[in-house]
Structures are given as structure tokens and as C-alpha cells.
Design a protein around this motif. Structure first.
Motif, short mmCIF file in Angstrom:
data_model
loop_
_atom_site.label_atom_id
_atom_site.label_comp_id
_atom_site.label_asym_id
_atom_site.label_seq_id
_atom_site.Cartn_x
_atom_site.Cartn_y
_atom_site.Cartn_z
N UNK A 96 110.90 40.62 45.20
CA UNK A 96 109.70 40.71 46.05
C UNK A 96 108.47 41.21 45.31
N UNK A 97 108.69 41.70 44.09
CA UNK A 97 107.55 42.18 43.31
C UNK A 97 106.65 41.00 42.95
N UNK A 98 105.41 41.05 43.36
CA UNK A 98 104.47 39.96 43.07
C UNK A 98 103.57 40.36 41.91
N UNK A 99 103.28 39.43 41.03
CA UNK A 99 102.43 39.75 39.87
C UNK A 99 101.06 40.27 40.32
N UNK A 100 100.58 41.30 39.64
CA UNK A 100 99.26 41.84 39.94
C UNK A 100 98.15 40.88 39.51
N UNK A 101 98.45 40.07 38.49
CA UNK A 101 97.44 39.16 37.95
C UNK A 101 97.75 37.74 38.41
#
Length: 579
Positions: free
Chosen positions: A311-316
Motif C-alpha cells: 500500500x506504500x505509494x511513491x512520494x514522487x
């Protein structure tokens, strides 16, 4: 759980096949005691051998079919669970590849390794039990109880007491053990961290004679894990006593009341025999369910940890209409503020206003923690600024396609990394299609050909994992050659010549001027000799620009630069430079 199940993909058919085959297997198992009762009542008690032979043959056929269905269900379960595990590992690995540095900072390396190994193995085992045992056990329980109701409704009501007792005990055990297993997998991270640090830094450990300290650290992590497992397994040990209590209770009730019913003529001997079989099947299904509950309680902790990564989505992110071409190597910082934790108020860089022309060679110098690496990380958008903007080639880096930007901004990081494979394999990370001649030319510019030519297999020499079989200076030169193969518009060397002597360092910089004159070159260094020939030199102090000018002007006007220069030049210059 839905997120995990979505990873089944093409193995969903195998999971459904397993459930179907398990249902048919249960049907065969449930009908066998019923046929046994018919053989006893209509065959043996009435001395009717044709009935015994006929129903006996039917039992053999049903037993064989049950065996076939069980084998097919087991094979399908193995494919589905192994496929789920493979898909989960691929999904986690793919997602990690999209992470920015700030995303990676949230997870420790040992934690990610544990998630991709131990946690996924737990989920794989639990899924196999769910589609196999967790389907078989409830069906067996339901059908067995229905058959018990058909044979003797009065006795069947007594079995509910045992069932309620077991459900209460197993529920209490599950609630407590789930909390313990959550802690267990956090402890696994500590154990893996201890092992990884020790093995990767084994030379340092031995050089400082710290084996005993490392042993004690590992023993502490292992002992913590041991205590938690003992606590969890101690609670799970109540499963068997509870199950045996329910089994003995049911056996006594069936034997006592069943005998009275037979004497009273309301039950036959065959019915009593089949009733025993159904009661044992009913209780064993509860035992299997308890095993499933334990496995699920372990896997729920693992599922949550896997879910965190998935579920971690890229910050960039790339913009909707990204710029795909970097026109030149000009770089502009417009009043940039940056912190690694947004909103923390602790800036790594503050009010950076800096303008670099395309093709310039810029040196960057400053003390430890002054923000040198943070500055160059913003150029290739490994992080995003908090305020202000960074432009490369006239465009804000946030407007570029990240792949296009990073292909034109080549970085040799402070921590050099080589991968398992030959020297040519490592060089072609810069350009997968590079010819042998292009690789040799890049190594000549980086002064790496000097030691490669002395190796027995030359450019086909195998590099061990992490570059363990080459020195620090050799590793740095190979990484520089790898970066040159990209033919970038901007080349950043983040203290990446610190392990080579000053003469080689000077030859590398001369090769840069000769081979890539139009490329903007940014050189971070601790040695004045590495940057003094640069067009301009940037002096950083505590995240602020303290000076930005030529070597001669900084010596006259900048106290920090002059202090560094004098401290290095006193005593005859750098360590390997003649006085």
C-alpha cells in the motif's frame, strides 16, 4: 486480505479447483459411514451376503474416488499457494522499485527481507490450509452433524455442548496469540538486522575484535524471539487438552445413551457404529479448524506487514504531460528549502539560490552534514524540495519524466555499489547496448583500465557480490566509468574519488575535460586538490551557501575555504602528493 487475494491472478482457477475437489472428497468421506451402517443392518445382521458384497464394492469405489479427489485437491492447493507466494514477492519487489528514497527510509532493509521471506511463507502456508483444510473442516462438520441429526436428534443436541466448549476455548487462544505473533515478527526484523550487519561488516568486526559483542547482540535478539514463541506455543498447547476433553465427553455420551436406545429399539447397531464415525469426524474437523485458526492468527500479522509495503505509494510521481528531453546541463536552484521530514522544521538545506551554466565544472566542499549530498540528490529528483524549485535544462525537475531526467543526470553516489557479474555486466548498467570498445573507452577516462588490464580475465573478470573482490579505489573508478557510459548532460561525483590517489584523481578530471567538455560536472570532495581547478567552487555550511566563486577568490574572501585549504596544505599537501 482482499489485497492479498488479488495477487492470486491466474492461480485463482487452481484455488477454485481445490475447493471443488475438496468438496467431493468430503462427500465421499461422509457417505462411507452411512454405507457401513447399511452393511451392518441389512447385510451382517440378516446374513445377506449379496448385500454385503454389493455395498462393499460401492465402498471400495467411493474410497478410491475420495483418494483421487484428495490428490487432485492437494496438487491444486500446492499450485495456488505457491503461485500466490510468487506473485506476492513479485508485487512487493515491483513496488519497492518505484519507491523514492523517502519511501525506502520508512522501511529497514532487514524488515523488507523478512516481509519477502518469512512473512510470505507464512501467508503461503496459511492460504494452503484455508483452501484445503478450512474448506474440508467446515463441510465435514456440517455434513457430519446433519447425519447425526438424521440418525439421532436427541444425541445430536448433546454434541452442541462439546462444540460450544471448543469454540470458546479456541477463540480465547486465538485472541491472545494474535497479539503475541504481531510482536514476534517485529522481533524477526531485529534478528535479521543483527545477522545482516554482522555478515556485511565481518571485516570490521574482526578488525576490532568485536565477535563477542556481536554474539551477545545476536543472542539477545534470539532470546527475545525464543521467549515470545514459548509464550505463544504454551497457549496453543491448550488446544489438544480441550479437544480430547470434548472427544471423551462425546464418546461417553454416545456409548451410554446409544446403548440405551439400542436396548429400547429406537436405534440399530449400524446406526450406532456410523454415529461414532460421524462424531469423531465432527470433532476432528474442529481440531483441524483450530490448526487453521492458529495458522491464520500467525499469518494475519504477516499479512499486515506485507500490506504496508504493497500500500506504500511513491512520494514522487511523473506529471500528467512530462517533459521527455533534457536540452542542456544548466542547473538553477531558486530559493530552495529542503528537509528529509517534511514539516519537521529541521532543514537540511535553507534558501539555496544557485545558478550553474551548462558545461561548467563545479566543486562543492563543506564539513560533514553541511548538505552536500542533499543538494545533488535534488538535481536528479531523488527527493522533492519543500519550497522553491530546482531546474535542469530550463525545466523544473518535477515537470520531467523521471526516467528521462535520471538518464541525463548521472550520479556516482557516495556509497559505491557493484553487482554480481563480470566487469562488463556492471559497466553496462550505464548503457545496456554499449559495445566492448565503448566500455573500454569509459574505463580509460576513469583510469580503471590500469588495473583491469592486469586481471587474468580482463573485462570478463567476475565481480563478487557488492564488489568484495576489488578495492575501494577500484570500485570507485568502475562506478565512474559506468556513469560515463550514459553520456549524461550532468555528471555528479558525490565524494567518489576519495579512495584514489591525487595523481589518479587529477588524470580522471583531465579526462572529463577532454572526453565530456559539454557535460556539466559537479564534484563533491573533501580534498581541496580535487576541486581547486573547477570553474567555480561552492562552499556549504550547515545547509547554507557560505561562498560560491573561483579558487583564488575564495582564498581571499572566504574564511571557511581558506581554513580548509591551509589545514590540508600545511605539512606538504595531501597524503600522497609530494611536498
Amino acid at each position: 486480505m482482499n489485497m492479498i487475494l488479488r495477487q492470486l491472478g491466474r492461480f485463482k482457477k487452481d484455488a477454485l479447483l481445490c475447493i471443488g475437489m475438496t468438496t467431493l472428497e468430503v462427500a465421499m468421506d461422509i457417505l462411507l459411514p452411512f454405507i457401513t451402517a447399511i452393511i451392518i443392518d441389512r447385510g451382517l445382521e440378516q446374513a445377506n451376503l449379496p448385500t454385503v458384497y454389493r455395498y462393499g464394492a460401492l465402498m471400495v469405489v467411493m474410497a478410491f474416488l475420495g483418494l483421487v479427489f484428495a490428490a487432485l485437491a492437494g496438487k491444486a492447493a500446492a499450485r495456488a499457494s505457491s503461485g500466490l507466494a510468487a506473485n506476492l514477492r513479485e508485487a512487493i519487489y515491483r513496488n519497492i522499485q518505484t519507491f523514492s528514497f523517502s519511501n525506502i527510509d520508512k522501511f529497514s532493509v532487514p524488515g523488507l527481507v523478512t516481509r519477502m521471506t518469512t512473512d510470505i511463507t507464512n501467508v503461503q502456508n496459511a492460504f494452503m490450509m484455508v483452501i484445503r483444510v478450512a474448506v474440508r473442516a467446515p463441510l465435514t462438520f456440517i455434513f457430519s452433524y446433519i447425519m447425526c441429526l438424521i440418525i439421532s436428534p436427541k444425541l445430536s443436541l448433546m454434541f452442541l455442548i462439546a462444540v460450544i466448549f471448543l469454540i470458546a476455548v479456541l477463540s480465547c487462544i486465538m485472541v491472545v496469540t494474535m497479539k503475541i505473533f504481531n510482536e514476534v515478527f517485529r522481533r524477526y526484523d531485529d534478528l535479521n538486522a543483527s545477522v545482516q550487519e554482522n555478515i556485511s561488516a565481518i571485516r570490521v568486526v574482526k578488525a576490532f575484535v568485536r565477535e563477542q559483542h556481536e554474539n551477545e547482540k545476536f543472542e539477545t535478539a534470539s532470546a527475545n524471539l525464543y521467549r515470545l514463541f514459548v509464550k505463544a506455543e504454551g497457549l496453543l498447547a491448550f488446544n489438544n487438552p480441550a479437544m480430547m476433553t470434548a472427544i471423551y465427553f462425546c464418546i461417553i455420551m454416545v456409548s451410554w445413551l446409544g446403548a440405551q436406545f439400542i436396548v429400547g429399539g429406537s436405534m440399530s447397531s449400524g446406526d450406532l457404529t456410523s454415529l461414532f464415525s460421524y462424531v469423531m469426524a465432527l470433532l476432528m474437523s474442529l481440531m483441524m479448524l483450530s490448526m487453521v485458526i492458529v495458522m491464520i492468527s500467525m499469518s494475519m500479522a504477516s499479512i499486515r506487514r506485507i500490506q504496508e509495503v504493497l500500500e506504500e505509494t511513491p512520494d514522487l510521481h511523473n506529471p500528467e504531460h512530462p517533459v521527455t528531453e533534457v536540452t542542456d546541463g544548466s542547473i538553477d536552484f531558486d530559493h530552495v528549502n529542503f528537509s528529509y521530514k517534511h514539516g519537521s522544521g529541521k532543514n537540511a538545506l535553507s534558501d539555496i539560490d544557485l545558478h550553474i551554466r551548462s558545461g561548467e565544472t563545479i566543486g562543492i566542499i563543506g564539513g560533514t552534514g553541511s548538505g552536500k549530498s542533499s543538494l545533488v540528490n535534488l538535481i536528479c529528483r531523488l527527493y522533492d524540495v519543500d519550497q522553491g524549485s530546482v531546474r535542469v535544462g530550463g525545466w523544473d525537475v518535477r515537470e520531467y519524466d523521471m526516467e528521462a531526467l535520471r538518464n541525463q543526470v548521472s550520479v556516482v553516489l557516495q556509497k559505491n555499489t557493484l553487482f554480481s557479474g563480470t566487469i562488463l555486466d556492471n559497466l553496462r548498467w550505464g548503457d545496456p547496448n554499449a559495445t566492448d570498445e565503448a566500455c573500454i573507452q569509459a574505463c580509460q577516462a576513469a583510469c580503471a583500465d590500469e588495473f583491469i588490464d592486469r586481471l587474468p580475465d580482463g573485462y570478463h573478470t567476475r565481480i563478487e557480490r557488492g564488489g568484495a573482490n576489488v578495492s575501494g579505489g577500484q570500485k570507485q573508478r568502475l562506478c565512474i566509468a559506468r556513469a560515463l557510459l550514459k553520456h549524461p548532460k550532468v555528471l555528479i561525483l558525490d565524494d567518489s574519488t576519495s579512495a584514489v590517489d591525487t595523481a589518479t584523481d587529477s588524470r580522471i578530471r583531465a579526462a572529463f575535460a577532454r572526453e565530456i567538455p559539454g557535460t556539466t560536472k559537479i564534484i563533491i570532495a573533501q580534498r581541496i586538490s580535487s576541486v581547486q581547478d573547477a570553474d567555480r567552487i561552492l562552499v556549504l555550511d550547515d545547509g547554507h551557501i557560505n561562498g560560491f566563486d573561483t579558487h583564488e577568490n575564495l582564498l581571499k574572501s572566504n574564511a571557511i575555504y581558506r581554513e580548509i585549504y591551509e589545514s590540508q596544505m600545511q605539512g606538504g599537501g595531501d597524503f600522497d602528493q609530494p611536498a
